[in-house]
Design a protein around this motif. Structure first.
Motif, mmCIF file in Angstrom:
data_model
loop_
_atom_site.group_PDB
_atom_site.id
_atom_site.type_symbol
_atom_site.label_atom_id
_atom_site.label_comp_id
_atom_site.label_asym_id
_atom_site.label_seq_id
_atom_site.Cartn_x
_atom_site.Cartn_y
_atom_site.Cartn_z
ATOM 1 N N VAL A 213 -7.757 -38.893 -17.052
ATOM 2 C CA VAL A 213 -8.310 -38.866 -18.407
ATOM 3 C C VAL A 213 -7.242 -38.684 -19.486
ATOM 4 N N GLY A 214 -6.206 -37.928 -19.194
ATOM 5 C CA GLY A 214 -5.158 -37.713 -20.191
ATOM 6 C C GLY A 214 -4.344 -38.956 -20.494
ATOM 7 N N GLU A 215 -4.334 -39.917 -19.573
ATOM 8 C CA GLU A 215 -3.540 -41.124 -19.750
ATOM 9 C C GLU A 215 -4.136 -42.082 -20.777
ATOM 10 N N PHE A 216 -5.438 -42.032 -20.990
ATOM 11 C CA PHE A 216 -6.071 -43.015 -21.871
ATOM 12 C C PHE A 216 -5.670 -42.806 -23.327
ATOM 13 N N ASP A 217 -5.743 -41.552 -23.797
ATOM 14 C CA ASP A 217 -5.289 -41.271 -25.162
ATOM 15 C C ASP A 217 -3.786 -41.503 -25.296
ATOM 16 N N ARG A 218 -3.039 -41.120 -24.266
ATOM 17 C CA ARG A 218 -1.588 -41.311 -24.321
ATOM 18 C C ARG A 218 -1.247 -42.794 -24.401
ATOM 19 N N ALA A 219 -1.936 -43.607 -23.610
ATOM 20 C CA ALA A 219 -1.667 -45.044 -23.621
ATOM 21 C C ALA A 219 -1.990 -45.646 -24.982
ATOM 22 N N TRP A 220 -3.089 -45.219 -25.581
ATOM 23 C CA TRP A 220 -3.460 -45.729 -26.910
ATOM 24 C C TRP A 220 -2.376 -45.362 -27.932
ATOM 25 N N LYS A 221 -1.904 -44.118 -27.869
ATOM 26 C CA LYS A 221 -0.847 -43.702 -28.802
ATOM 27 C C LYS A 221 0.438 -44.475 -28.548
ATOM 28 N N VAL A 222 0.806 -44.650 -27.277
ATOM 29 C CA VAL A 222 2.018 -45.409 -26.939
ATOM 30 C C VAL A 222 1.900 -46.840 -27.443
ATOM 31 N N ALA A 223 0.761 -47.485 -27.173
ATOM 32 C CA ALA A 223 0.577 -48.873 -27.586
ATOM 33 C C ALA A 223 0.665 -49.003 -29.098
ATOM 34 N N ARG A 224 0.069 -48.075 -29.798
ATOM 35 C CA ARG A 224 0.091 -48.131 -31.261
ATOM 36 C C ARG A 224 1.498 -47.901 -31.801
ATOM 37 N N GLU A 225 2.181 -46.888 -31.250
ATOM 38 C CA GLU A 225 3.532 -46.581 -31.717
ATOM 39 C C GLU A 225 4.506 -47.702 -31.387
ATOM 40 N N VAL A 226 4.406 -48.272 -30.177
ATOM 41 C CA VAL A 226 5.270 -49.389 -29.789
ATOM 42 C C VAL A 226 5.033 -50.579 -30.705
ATOM 43 N N THR A 227 3.755 -50.874 -30.959
ATOM 44 C CA THR A 227 3.425 -51.996 -31.835
ATOM 45 C C THR A 227 4.049 -51.822 -33.211
#
Length: 315
Positions: A213-227
């Motif tokens: 469950v902790g990976e989903f928010d982290r992935a969203w933040k990573v994807a947004r920051e990388v973008t």
């Protein structure tokens, strides 16, 4: 002779808002989303023989979403989508697959005198966070119905993230022929409305989703920051090359993601030639005034997967 080869039905545009109230801090957190549910399984006779006994009414689907939202957290949306899908597959033996799509709308905490306000929020853009989940019991999963193995398939997305940079983008060296009029440029405005999607590894159960469950928010933040960071800092030779770099970076940062896709439409800004008015210079290095365009526009799309893995179909 006719034959029903694919069928699913459900409830779209289920509007859902939930507030979490922390009694110890008096801080409230809100989540707003739009949910779509669709079911498939042994439902053919509802189409072919007017047999309504196999239909789980779309209103029942809507009420189920609200009850599950009361009983469970709805953030992150990946887990909630899996819970909703599993509910339908577990509750109705003749339903073999549930498709759940979630669009989470953006609310950001309001700052008052520089401090986060405990219960006030602002819609600071039309950007959305999205999830698509398919939960299957392994029965009746024909290829025409999008069949797959028992378990949960998840994909996540960012959509309507509008960005622009006024320099740092070029486009030259492209193929030219008798139909080409576009001039080469070494400095242009680059703007787009980002849709980024990423497909997760297959999950065997809701418990397997919950364990990550902790990976989903982290992935969203990573994807947004990388973008955002790649868009801003890349000396872009093309939209194609920049979006590939974004995909690579996300795959490198989040191990549970199997593929990343981007769709980037060009939002064009064209120079306005003002030389007709007293020789006013407003092209090339003198350009300051532009005319934003609506259409037609370029549309660039790609999917990047880990080596050895086939990209999942877009959900």
């Amino acid at each position: 002779m006719a034959e029903l080869t694919s069928a699913r039905y459900g409830k779209d545009n289920i509007r859902l808002y939930k507030v979490h109230k922390d009694p110890t801090t008096n801080i409230q957190t809100v989540v707003e989303m739009t949910v779509c549910t669709q079911l498939e399984g042994a439902i053919d006779t509802s189409y072919t023989a007017a047999d309504n006994s196999v239909i789980v009414a779309t209103d029942t689907q809507k009420q189920s979403v609200y009850i599950l939202a009361k009983q469970h957290p709805i953030a992150p949306p990946e887990l909630f989508a899996a819970l909703v899908g599993q509910h339908f597959v577990d509750s109705y033996p003749h339903i073999h697959a549930a498709h759940v799509s979630i669009v989470q709308h953006r609310w950001s905490r309001l700052l008052v005198d520089g401090e986060p306000h405990p219960h006030s929020f602002i819609r600071d853009g039309e950007e959305t966070r999205e999830v698509a989940a398919v939960v299957r019991d392994g029965q009746g999963a024909s290829e025409l119905q999008g069949g797959g193995a028992k378990g949960i398939t998840l994909s996540s997305a960012i959509d309507k993230l509008v960005v622009l940079k006024s320099t740092g983008s070029a486009f030259h060296g492209f193929h030219r022929d008798e139909y080409t009029r576009l001039p080469e440029t070494w400095d242009r405005i680059l703007s787009t409305s980002v849709r980024a999607r990423w497909g997760w590894k297959h999950f065997g159960s809701v418990d397997a989703v919950r364990a990550e469950v902790g990976e989903f928010d982290r992935a969203w933040k990573v994807a947004r920051e990388v973008t955002l960071s790649t868009f801003a800092t890349d000396n872009s030779a093309s939209v194609q090359n920049t979006m590939y770099k974004m995909c690579e970076a996300i795959l490198g940062a989040v191990g549970g993601i199997e593929n990343v896709s981007y769709t980037l439409p060009n939002r064009h800004y064209f120079e306005v030639d003002l030389s007709w008015h007293k020789g006013l210079k407003n092209t090339g290095g003198d350009a300051e005034v532009y005319a934003p365009q609506t259409d037609p526009n370029g549309l660039i799309d790609c999917t990047v997967s880990r080596k050895g893995l086939k990209a999942k179909a877009k959900l």
